[in-house]
Design a protein around this motif. Sequence first.
Motif, PDB file in Angstrom:
ATOM      1  N   SER A 227       0.827  -1.207   0.000  1.00  0.00           N
ATOM      2  CA  SER A 227       0.000   0.000   0.000  1.00  0.00           C
ATOM      3  C   SER A 227       0.857   1.252   0.000  1.00  0.00           C
ATOM      4  N   GLN A 228       1.963   1.222   0.751  1.00  0.00           N
ATOM      5  CA  GLN A 228       2.853   2.384   0.794  1.00  0.00           C
ATOM      6  C   GLN A 228       3.541   2.605  -0.544  1.00  0.00           C
ATOM      7  N   LEU A 229       3.941   1.520  -1.213  1.00  0.00           N
ATOM      8  CA  LEU A 229       4.573   1.660  -2.522  1.00  0.00           C
ATOM      9  C   LEU A 229       3.591   2.248  -3.527  1.00  0.00           C
ATOM     10  N   TRP A 230       2.350   1.795  -3.497  1.00  0.00           N
ATOM     11  CA  TRP A 230       1.313   2.357  -4.366  1.00  0.00           C
ATOM     12  C   TRP A 230       1.188   3.859  -4.131  1.00  0.00           C
ATOM     13  N   THR A 231       1.060   4.261  -2.894  1.00  0.00           N
ATOM     14  CA  THR A 231       0.895   5.680  -2.563  1.00  0.00           C
ATOM     15  C   THR A 231       2.108   6.493  -3.014  1.00  0.00           C
ATOM     16  N   THR A 232       3.290   5.951  -2.772  1.00  0.00           N
ATOM     17  CA  THR A 232       4.523   6.653  -3.141  1.00  0.00           C
ATOM     18  C   THR A 232       4.619   6.846  -4.649  1.00  0.00           C
ATOM     19  N   CYS A 233       4.346   5.794  -5.400  1.00  0.00           N
ATOM     20  CA  CYS A 233       4.480   5.871  -6.857  1.00  0.00           C
ATOM     21  C   CYS A 233       3.367   6.707  -7.490  1.00  0.00           C
ATOM     22  N   VAL A 234       2.168   6.674  -6.928  1.00  0.00           N
ATOM     23  CA  VAL A 234       1.112   7.574  -7.397  1.00  0.00           C
ATOM     24  C   VAL A 234       1.557   9.022  -7.216  1.00  0.00           C
ATOM     25  N   GLY A 235       2.208   9.306  -6.102  1.00  0.00           N
ATOM     26  CA  GLY A 235       2.738  10.644  -5.874  1.00  0.00           C
ATOM     27  C   GLY A 235       3.778  11.027  -6.907  1.00  0.00           C
TER      28      GLY A 235
END
Length: 319
Positions: A227-235
């Motif tokens: 979930s954190q990787l998703w959020t980071t890459c969306v950013g």
Amino acid sequence: MAYLARVLRVYAHRSSGPLSFWYERPELNSRAFGGGAEYFMRFAGKTRYQGPFDAAGIPLLDYQGDIGRQYNPIAIAQYGLARFNAWSAAGASADRTAWIAVADWLTREMRPNAHGVRVWMHDFDWPYRQLLRAPWYSGLAQGNGLSLLVRAAKETGDAKYMDAADLAFEPMRRDVADGGVLVTDDQEDVWIEEYLVDRPSHILNGFIWALWGVYDYAQWSARPDASQLWTTCVGTLQRRLSEFDTGWWSLYEARDRGREMLASRYYHALHITQLQVMHRLTGIDTFAECAVRFQTYLDRPSNRVHAFARKAIFKLRHY
């Protein structure tokens, strides 16, 4: 010269070569949202791929020339997703057999890289900026394969697909230097790299497609690191998307020391669809607004002609 000769042979056999697999019309799949199990793009053209296939029904791509017929993990995973969509929509047993065969291939064919991390290898040399020597691996392959394995695990409950999905995610949480597919740039933004080259190229379509694999895995596994990787890459995508906008067309990859690679017409259209999907997944208006802007570029005939000419000149100069 060998590269140009092979490319000319590929374009001369569009109905049977790799172009017949890749260059379908990109379409958002509305059935994938609101709790649907299908993949986010329809991949309708890929269900009609005429082959070649191996004896187990796994697609091969015929690159012609000295490369010839090869397993391409990206194509295999996308074919599996296409047949999964078709099965979800109509329930045909042939479609289920096809995506199960792909899930089995993906489960079986992960191999350890030099760092002991399991990945899907491409067993042929490929020219991109520098020559990628076989065997090489790709963040895009990991993301697409992960999307299919998560769906196989959900639909069948088979532990082998669950275990394979966990293995497939491992390189997506590691930096390239540690056997993974992530690069953190000088602005502290994190990218999933389609091709692992020295200097990272940040290919837009490959980053987004790979990111959907992270989304699928995060939703299925509920792992905080996913979930954190998703959020980071969306950013990363939200902050850096404007860098792929020339004001009249999109770029295939990030600018590099003045080198500017435009997207082909197919990839420009793909960017539009991918950004529409990203808006549906995140609700971030930046993605929808950019999709609309890219569509206005595509709708102008002069832009299409200009992009085609610039792309052709680029290929002659750099390959």
